[in-house]
Design a protein around this motif. Structure first.
Motif, PDB file in Angstrom:
ATOM      1  N   ARG A 289       0.836  -1.195   0.000  1.00 58.72           N
ATOM      2  CA  ARG A 289       0.000   0.000   0.000  1.00 58.72           C
ATOM      3  C   ARG A 289       0.870   1.242   0.000  1.00 58.72           C
ATOM      4  NH1 ARG A 289      -5.401   1.094   1.765  1.00 58.72           N
ATOM      5  NH2 ARG A 289      -5.788   3.253   1.186  1.00 58.72           N
ATOM      6  N   VAL A 318      -6.871  -2.428   3.989  1.00 58.37           N
ATOM      7  CA  VAL A 318      -8.040  -2.637   3.129  1.00 58.37           C
ATOM      8  C   VAL A 318      -7.694  -2.446   1.655  1.00 58.37           C
ATOM      9  CG1 VAL A 318     -10.360  -1.815   2.563  1.00 58.37           C
ATOM     10  CG2 VAL A 318      -9.581  -1.867   4.951  1.00 58.37           C
ATOM     11  N   SER A 319      -7.995  -3.455   0.867  1.00 52.07           N
ATOM     12  CA  SER A 319      -7.706  -3.346  -0.566  1.00 52.07           C
ATOM     13  C   SER A 319      -8.948  -3.670  -1.370  1.00 52.07           C
ATOM     14  CB  SER A 319      -6.584  -4.302  -0.955  1.00 52.07           C
ATOM     15  OG  SER A 319      -7.129  -5.578  -1.211  1.00 52.07           O
ATOM     16  N   ASN A 320      -8.874  -3.459  -2.653  1.00 50.15           N
ATOM     17  CA  ASN A 320      -9.996  -3.780  -3.534  1.00 50.15           C
ATOM     18  C   ASN A 320      -9.888  -5.188  -4.094  1.00 50.15           C
ATOM     19  OD1 ASN A 320     -11.368  -1.355  -3.313  1.00 50.15           O
ATOM     20  ND2 ASN A 320     -10.145  -0.376  -4.913  1.00 50.15           N
ATOM     21  N   PHE A 325      -3.761  -5.833   1.836  1.00 52.70           N
ATOM     22  CA  PHE A 325      -2.397  -5.333   1.648  1.00 52.70           C
ATOM     23  C   PHE A 325      -1.499  -5.931   2.727  1.00 52.70           C
ATOM     24  CE2 PHE A 325      -4.360  -1.783  -0.779  1.00 52.70           C
ATOM     25  CZ  PHE A 325      -3.563  -1.868  -1.910  1.00 52.70           C
TER      26      PHE A 325
END
Ligand SMILES: *[C@@H]1O[C@H](CO)[C@@H](O)[C@H](O)[C@H]1NC(C)=O
Ligand SMILES: *[C@@H]1O[C@H](CO)[C@@H](O)[C@H](O)[C@H]1NC(C)=O
Length: 350
Positions: A289, A318-320, A325
């Protein structure tokens, strides 16, 4: 240009190899004071592993060794012997977060190796030494050294001195090895992907493409195959080999830049090469990140100690994608204490 690298190695419960440009007098500079902090803290001892190999010879040796030991690829995910993650530290300063990384690695012996590339020229080259291919060279040397050093190295994670872990080692390890994704081509076969960002819709892509002159990248790299992405990748062994065997694209990406403001070779070379060689084998996103909001001079936001909080860590994870991450950058050296303070209860609790 770059002289032959000397490869030094520290051995203790981990392997630590320093690969750097050959210039004996500079070695002392690197070793002085905290220069070996990562290692001193791990109470390692040092010896010369291999000296005077030039890059090409190093890459050849790594390639040959890996071809011989091809079985290692199929060992991914099996239990005996266990595959390892090679951590490739790319740094031009002390490893400020060495104590944090030590906690991260603690009790996971046998599952990782550490390699450090220190550039002894860094402090005497004024900032702005970017726009040169030296970071590509450094990453390729790290990959080659790690490929050669241990056939069990199965994933290769590039880390900088400003990176921190966002999860425990076990969380990272099981995410990488126990959670293969299904391959788009043959859904019934699990696939271990490389985590590398590959972006083709960047507004400044064209400027970056022509940074060395208009048709210079042709024919090897047509504009529509040119990609950009973070240099902080986690590559499989197979893709690490693709990188060190490549000479075609490297010939182009090492050419000098005319437009220094659009030239970040390390953000172009790896994504372009891997998107040409094996786009389906890569996730097209990174596990590291970074915060580009309010970036200055092409550098991302650097977190200071006042910003470090459990909430920040939660946010950064938090990742998509379907993966959290695993690492984040950039953090200033004085974030060490606040990070250590919440290592057990936040960072490594997952
Ligand atoms: C990203 O950096 C900006 C400052 O440039 C800050 O205001 C923001 O909170 C940061 N975002 C995250 C998710 O940390
Ligand atoms: C996730 O996707 C949204 C929408 O595209 C974007 O605004 C956001 O920045 C993304 N978050 C991360 C962590 O990449």
């Amino acid at each position: 240009m770059l002289a032959a690298p000397l490869i030094w190695s520290w051995i203790c419960n981990v392997h630590v190899a320093w690969a750097f440009y050959e210039q004996e007098r500079k070695l002392k500079w690197v070793f002085r004071g905290g220069g070996v902090s990562g290692c001193a803290l791990l109470s390692c001892w040092q010896y010369v592993l291999r000296a005077g190999l030039d890059d090409l010879a190093l890459f050849r040796r790594a390639t040959l060794a890996s071809l011989g030991g091809g079985a290692t690829v199929s060992r991914l995910g099996t239990t005996n012997p266990k595959p390892k993650i090679a951590f490739l530290f790319l740094t031009n300063t002390d490893l400020h977060f060495a104590p944090l990384w030590e906690l991260f690695f603690q009790n996971n012996e046998g599952l990782y190796n550490i390699y450090v590339h220190a550039d002894p020229f860094s402090k005497i080259t004024p900032p702005g030494g970017r726009a040169t291919p030296t970071l590509i060279s450094a990453a390729r040397r790290l990959l080659a050294t790690a490929l050669l050093d241990d056939p069990l190295n199965s994933y290769f994670a590039l880390i900088s001195q400003h990176c921190i872990p966002l999860h425990s080692f076990q969380y990272l390890y099981s995410s990488l090895f126990l959670k293969p994704i299904s391959s788009p081509k043959s859904p019934s076969f699990p696939m271990y992907p490389s985590f590398i960002e590959m972006i083709s819709d960047e507004p400044l892509l064209w400027d970056r493409y022509i940074a060395r002159g208009k048709n210079v990248m042709l024919p090897e790299v047509p504009f529509d195959r040119f990609r950009i992405g973070s240099q902080f990748f986690v590559l499989t062994r197979q893709h690490a080999l693709v990188v060190i065997r490549d000479r075609r694209l490297w010939r182009k990406f090492k050419l000098p830049c005319l437009n220094l403001y659009s030239c970040y070779p390390e953000e172009h070379y790896f994504p372009t090469l891997l998107s040409m060689e094996d786009p389906d084998g890569c996730t097209h996103y990174t596990l590291t990140r970074v915060n580009w909001t309010g970036s200055v001079d092409g550098h991302p936001h650097t977190y200071g100690p006042a910003e470090v909080s459990p909430r920040l860590i939660e946010e950064l994870r938090v990742s998509n994608s379907s993966y959290s991450f695993m690492f984040a950058r950039k953090f200033s050296p004085d974030c060490l204490q606040p990070l250590l303070d919440m290592a057990d209860n936040v960072l490594f609790r997952d």
